[in-house]
Motif scaffolding. Sequence first.
Motif, PDB file in Angstrom:
ATOM      1  N   TYR A   1      41.771  45.988  32.939  1.00  0.00           N
ATOM      2  CA  TYR A   1      42.531  44.739  32.874  1.00  0.00           C
ATOM      3  C   TYR A   1      42.263  44.113  31.504  1.00  0.00           C
ATOM      4  N   VAL A   2      43.144  43.185  31.109  1.00  0.00           N
ATOM      5  CA  VAL A   2      42.943  42.576  29.796  1.00  0.00           C
ATOM      6  C   VAL A   2      43.146  41.053  29.859  1.00  0.00           C
ATOM      7  N   LEU A   3      42.300  40.335  29.092  1.00  0.00           N
ATOM      8  CA  LEU A   3      42.462  38.880  28.936  1.00  0.00           C
ATOM      9  C   LEU A   3      42.834  38.632  27.481  1.00  0.00           C
ATOM     10  N   VAL A   4      43.877  37.841  27.228  1.00  0.00           N
ATOM     11  CA  VAL A   4      44.221  37.451  25.852  1.00  0.00           C
ATOM     12  C   VAL A   4      44.194  35.934  25.786  1.00  0.00           C
ATOM     13  N   PHE A   5      43.441  35.402  24.799  1.00  0.00           N
ATOM     14  CA  PHE A   5      43.251  33.944  24.677  1.00  0.00           C
ATOM     15  C   PHE A   5      44.087  33.425  23.512  1.00  0.00           C
TER      16      PHE A   5
ATOM     17  N   MET B   1      39.333  29.909  35.406  1.00  0.00           N
ATOM     18  CA  MET B   1      39.091  31.284  34.957  1.00  0.00           C
ATOM     19  C   MET B   1      38.697  32.164  36.139  1.00  0.00           C
ATOM     20  N   GLN B   2      37.910  31.569  37.061  1.00  0.00           N
ATOM     21  CA  GLN B   2      37.526  32.330  38.260  1.00  0.00           C
ATOM     22  C   GLN B   2      38.772  32.703  39.055  1.00  0.00           C
ATOM     23  N   ALA B   3      39.680  31.718  39.187  1.00  0.00           N
ATOM     24  CA  ALA B   3      40.908  31.957  39.956  1.00  0.00           C
ATOM     25  C   ALA B   3      41.752  33.037  39.270  1.00  0.00           C
ATOM     26  N   LEU B   4      41.767  32.999  37.942  1.00  0.00           N
ATOM     27  CA  LEU B   4      42.555  33.987  37.181  1.00  0.00           C
ATOM     28  C   LEU B   4      42.000  35.398  37.419  1.00  0.00           C
ATOM     29  N   LEU B   5      40.658  35.525  37.307  1.00  0.00           N
ATOM     30  CA  LEU B   5      40.026  36.846  37.489  1.00  0.00           C
ATOM     31  C   LEU B   5      40.219  37.334  38.924  1.00  0.00           C
ATOM     32  N   ASP B   6      39.997  36.404  39.899  1.00  0.00           N
ATOM     33  CA  ASP B   6      40.154  36.790  41.309  1.00  0.00           C
ATOM     34  C   ASP B   6      41.570  37.286  41.572  1.00  0.00           C
ATOM     35  N   GLY B   7      42.549  36.514  41.068  1.00  0.00           N
ATOM     36  CA  GLY B   7      43.959  36.834  41.318  1.00  0.00           C
ATOM     37  C   GLY B   7      44.320  38.208  40.797  1.00  0.00           C
ATOM     38  N   ILE B   8      43.858  38.518  39.608  1.00  0.00           N
ATOM     39  CA  ILE B   8      44.270  39.776  38.970  1.00  0.00           C
ATOM     40  C   ILE B   8      43.501  40.962  39.573  1.00  0.00           C
ATOM     41  N   LEU B   9      42.196  40.740  39.905  1.00  0.00           N
ATOM     42  CA  LEU B   9      41.389  41.855  40.438  1.00  0.00           C
ATOM     43  C   LEU B   9      41.741  42.169  41.891  1.00  0.00           C
ATOM     44  N   SER B  10      42.231  41.152  42.626  1.00  0.00           N
ATOM     45  CA  SER B  10      42.571  41.404  44.036  1.00  0.00           C
ATOM     46  C   SER B  10      43.871  42.215  44.138  1.00  0.00           C
ATOM     47  N   GLY B  11      44.578  42.335  43.006  1.00  0.00           N
ATOM     48  CA  GLY B  11      45.815  43.115  43.015  1.00  0.00           C
ATOM     49  C   GLY B  11      47.006  42.309  43.500  1.00  0.00           C
ATOM     50  N   GLN B  12      46.777  41.000  43.802  1.00  0.00           N
ATOM     51  CA  GLN B  12      47.908  40.180  44.268  1.00  0.00           C
ATOM     52  C   GLN B  12      48.925  39.976  43.149  1.00  0.00           C
TER      53      GLN B  12
ATOM     54  N   SER C   1      46.018  34.672  29.200  1.00  0.00           N
ATOM     55  CA  SER C   1      46.845  35.502  30.075  1.00  0.00           C
ATOM     56  C   SER C   1      46.038  36.726  30.488  1.00  0.00           C
ATOM     57  N   ALA C   2      46.157  37.059  31.764  1.00  0.00           N
ATOM     58  CA  ALA C   2      45.452  38.236  32.289  1.00  0.00           C
ATOM     59  C   ALA C   2      46.509  39.207  32.791  1.00  0.00           C
ATOM     60  N   SER C   3      46.279  40.495  32.537  1.00  0.00           N
ATOM     61  CA  SER C   3      47.224  41.477  33.089  1.00  0.00           C
ATOM     62  C   SER C   3      46.526  42.823  33.269  1.00  0.00           C
ATOM     63  N   THR C   4      47.157  43.670  34.050  1.00  0.00           N
ATOM     64  CA  THR C   4      46.597  45.016  34.236  1.00  0.00           C
ATOM     65  C   THR C   4      46.964  45.847  33.005  1.00  0.00           C
TER      66      THR C   4
ATOM     67  N   ASP D   1      36.813  45.760  33.659  1.00  0.00           N
ATOM     68  CA  ASP D   1      37.120  46.704  34.733  1.00  0.00           C
ATOM     69  C   ASP D   1      37.251  45.985  36.084  1.00  0.00           C
ATOM     70  N   HIS D   2      37.337  46.783  37.179  1.00  0.00           N
ATOM     71  CA  HIS D   2      37.605  46.221  38.513  1.00  0.00           C
ATOM     72  C   HIS D   2      36.498  45.284  38.991  1.00  0.00           C
ATOM     73  N   SER D   3      35.260  45.383  38.366  1.00  0.00           N
ATOM     74  CA  SER D   3      34.182  44.488  38.812  1.00  0.00           C
ATOM     75  C   SER D   3      34.040  43.304  37.857  1.00  0.00           C
ATOM     76  N   ALA D   4      35.047  43.064  37.028  1.00  0.00           N
ATOM     77  CA  ALA D   4      35.064  41.969  36.032  1.00  0.00           C
ATOM     78  C   ALA D   4      33.981  42.162  34.979  1.00  0.00           C
ATOM     79  N   ALA D   5      33.545  43.434  34.777  1.00  0.00           N
ATOM     80  CA  ALA D   5      32.558  43.694  33.717  1.00  0.00           C
ATOM     81  C   ALA D   5      33.302  44.017  32.429  1.00  0.00           C
ATOM     82  N   MET D   6      32.799  43.452  31.333  1.00  0.00           N
ATOM     83  CA  MET D   6      33.481  43.658  30.047  1.00  0.00           C
ATOM     84  C   MET D   6      33.366  45.124  29.603  1.00  0.00           C
ATOM     85  N   VAL D   7      34.505  45.688  29.173  1.00  0.00           N
ATOM     86  CA  VAL D   7      34.519  47.061  28.675  1.00  0.00           C
ATOM     87  C   VAL D   7      34.589  47.040  27.143  1.00  0.00           C
TER      88      VAL D   7
END
Length: 421
Positions: A177-181, A134-145, A166-169, A100-106
């Motif tokens: 949001y979703v992460l696929v490895f 990974m931090q940069a990936l999460l930050d980038g996607i959660l900031s909405g940029q 890959s991270a995407s909304t 979710d928006h706080s990077a907590a696993m759903v």
Amino acid sequence: MAETGAGQESRGQALAARLRRNRWLLAAGVVAILVAYSFAGASILVLLPALALLVAAAMLPADAERQSADTAADIEAGGLQRLSGEYLAAAVADPLIIFDHSAAMVHANAAAFAAFGGLAPGMSLALKFRAPEMQALLDGILSGQLAADVVDYTEKLPVERTYRVSASTVGHATGLYVLVFKDQSETRRIDRMRADFIANASHELRTPLASIAGFIETLRGPARNDPAARDQFLQIMQNQTGRMARLIDDLLSLSRLEMKPYLRPGTAVDLRQTIDSVIDSLGPLASESGIVIERDFIDGPVSVPGDRDELFQVFENLLENACKYGQSGGRVTVSMARVDDGQDPGIDVTIRDNGPGIAEEHIPRITERFYRVDVENSRTQKGTGLGLSIVKHILTRHNARLSIKSEVGKGAAFTVHLPAR
Ligand code: ADP
């Protein structure tokens, strides 16, 4: 909405198919109209609309066709909406984590639980994946940029694995949001092997080339008027070109094997005849090395499925090695036995020498490309370091196995197990 070229094409194809299907009906209709026109004196103004109506009717979809289109539309409208994210995640073979928006696993699928220990709903992914990328990936996607982004990430423990993440909304305004490895470890390993192989092959070719270039220089300079030195250097140069030619032959052999399709089943190889001709062809080398080759074959014809030329190459390599490296033992035995243990029946061919043998730590590696126990010894024996990897490749194509038994000072035994079927 604009219709794509593909959409128009498929609709056109469907109409053409309906016309084809209804062609007899259409033909009968046209004949009836022509009869009416000729005999009943009907006007052309009546006949033309009748003809148009007939063609339009032939192009209408059949009942079954209409029904299947309706069902597909129903599934799309109702079914997809009912389909839970959990089912979709489970259907993905790669590790997948929804957060979710706080990077907590759903939610995480089974592949993610298997790949990363200690996952639990609610846990912080920023704490779980601490690597800067990974931090940069999460930050980038959660900031909405960014709506989607990709990074390469390496897990060090318990074993090193490299992923393209890959991270995407997820959807619109879902707050998820979703992460696929995607596991890239195998691709990386193959890339590394290929790079090592090219480096090794270049090095193997450069060494004799440098030697030839050096001798050419000497022959044009200081040894210009020295016939004895010239003969000696020309001999060395000839040996070096021979070495390069052997290496190129082996490299081509390997690459041809890699490009070959799977063996066609059904071709039977007469093993006794094949091994006999290998022994005959290596007769000169054996007598030059002071080796006596003994045979210990089972009675009767022995045939296995396979490719005769490739199996010839296998036994030629093994017997040549036994003569070259087992020279001091003086005797090499080639034995052939039937194995009927029920599990994997077939034929075992063993080539045993009485030379210095191979130390235990080298045995698992000697089938690797360019791996030699003693590089200098291999070079003096005209080795390329590729013989056993060619053997291994061919045996894999034959669904066969190579086992090596050796003890230092007690010779070596190379056994090829060829399955009967
Ligand atoms: P090469 O062209 O060097 O002979 P191979 O792939 O055929 O390459 O063999 C790899 C290495 O395995 C050899 O260089 C040698 O060190 C070792 N080897 C192979 N066969 C024997 C044997 N019968 N006895 C001792 N060592 C052997």
